[in-house]
Scaffold this motif. Structure first.
Motif, short mmCIF file in Angstrom:
data_model
loop_
_atom_site.label_atom_id
_atom_site.label_comp_id
_atom_site.label_asym_id
_atom_site.label_seq_id
_atom_site.Cartn_x
_atom_site.Cartn_y
_atom_site.Cartn_z
N PRO A 120 0.78 -1.25 0.00
CA PRO A 120 0.00 0.00 0.00
C PRO A 120 0.82 1.30 0.00
O PRO A 120 0.42 2.27 -0.62
N ASN A 121 1.96 1.32 0.67
CA ASN A 121 2.75 2.56 0.75
C ASN A 121 3.83 2.63 -0.33
O ASN A 121 4.77 3.40 -0.22
N LEU A 122 3.65 1.85 -1.39
CA LEU A 122 4.59 1.81 -2.50
C LEU A 122 4.71 3.19 -3.16
O LEU A 122 3.72 3.85 -3.41
N ARG A 123 5.94 3.60 -3.42
CA ARG A 123 6.17 4.82 -4.20
C ARG A 123 6.16 4.41 -5.66
O ARG A 123 6.80 3.44 -6.04
N THR A 124 5.44 5.18 -6.48
CA THR A 124 5.32 4.80 -7.89
C THR A 124 5.68 5.98 -8.79
O THR A 124 5.55 7.14 -8.41
N PHE A 125 6.14 5.62 -9.98
CA PHE A 125 6.58 6.62 -10.94
C PHE A 125 6.30 6.09 -12.33
O PHE A 125 6.70 4.97 -12.66
N SER A 126 5.60 6.87 -13.13
CA SER A 126 5.29 6.47 -14.51
C SER A 126 6.01 7.38 -15.48
O SER A 126 5.85 8.61 -15.42
N LEU A 127 6.79 6.78 -16.34
CA LEU A 127 7.43 7.56 -17.40
C LEU A 127 6.37 7.99 -18.40
O LEU A 127 5.42 7.25 -18.66
N PRO A 128 6.50 9.19 -18.96
CA PRO A 128 5.52 9.65 -19.95
C PRO A 128 5.48 8.71 -21.16
O PRO A 128 6.53 8.28 -21.64
N GLN A 129 4.28 8.41 -21.60
CA GLN A 129 4.13 7.50 -22.74
C GLN A 129 4.91 8.05 -23.94
O GLN A 129 4.83 9.22 -24.27
N GLY A 130 5.72 7.17 -24.56
CA GLY A 130 6.45 7.52 -25.76
C GLY A 130 7.83 8.14 -25.53
O GLY A 130 8.54 8.40 -26.49
#
Length: 121
Positions: free
Chosen positions: A88-98
């Protein structure tokens, strides 16, 4: 200014979600090397599919999860929801698509390094 001999701030277990596991390992390896004086990051695993995210996160128990730039924002949200259901306390990061396709691996490494301090703060 005095030179600091501080140790890196914590150890972070990272899972990537990337359909190209070798590329993920290579790029994260570059990031880890570049930030090793500040952070200790262990690439604890990669999930190549959304279906494998649950098992990968259960096995690795990461502190941080990155979704790669091949995922749509909707797919990234789904991946993060699955992962946070386990940690639940996971830090997440999404790179911008493309990002990888448009600007190449150097841009991916720089983008991660630019956003890492706020993510890990």
């Amino acid at each position: 200014m005095t030179q600091s001999t501080t140790t890196p701030a914590g150890t972070y277990r990272l899972v990537t979600v990337n359909t190209a596991p070798d590329r993920a390992k290579r790029l994260i390896g570059r990031v880890v090397e570049d930030v090793k004086d500040t952070y200790t990051i262990i690439h604890a695993g990669n999930s190549a599919t959304i279906e494998d995210v649950q098992k990968t996160v259960e096995d690795a128990q990461p502190d941080v999860l990155f979704t790669a730039s091949m995922w749509t924002p909707e797919e990234s949200q789904k991946i993060i929801a699955i992962a946070k259901g386990i940690v639940p306390n996971l830090r997440t990061f999404s790179l911008p698509q493309g990002l990888q396709v448009d600007k190449g691996p150097d841009a991916v490494v720089e983008y991660i390094k630019e956003h890492l301090p706020s993510l890990l703060a």
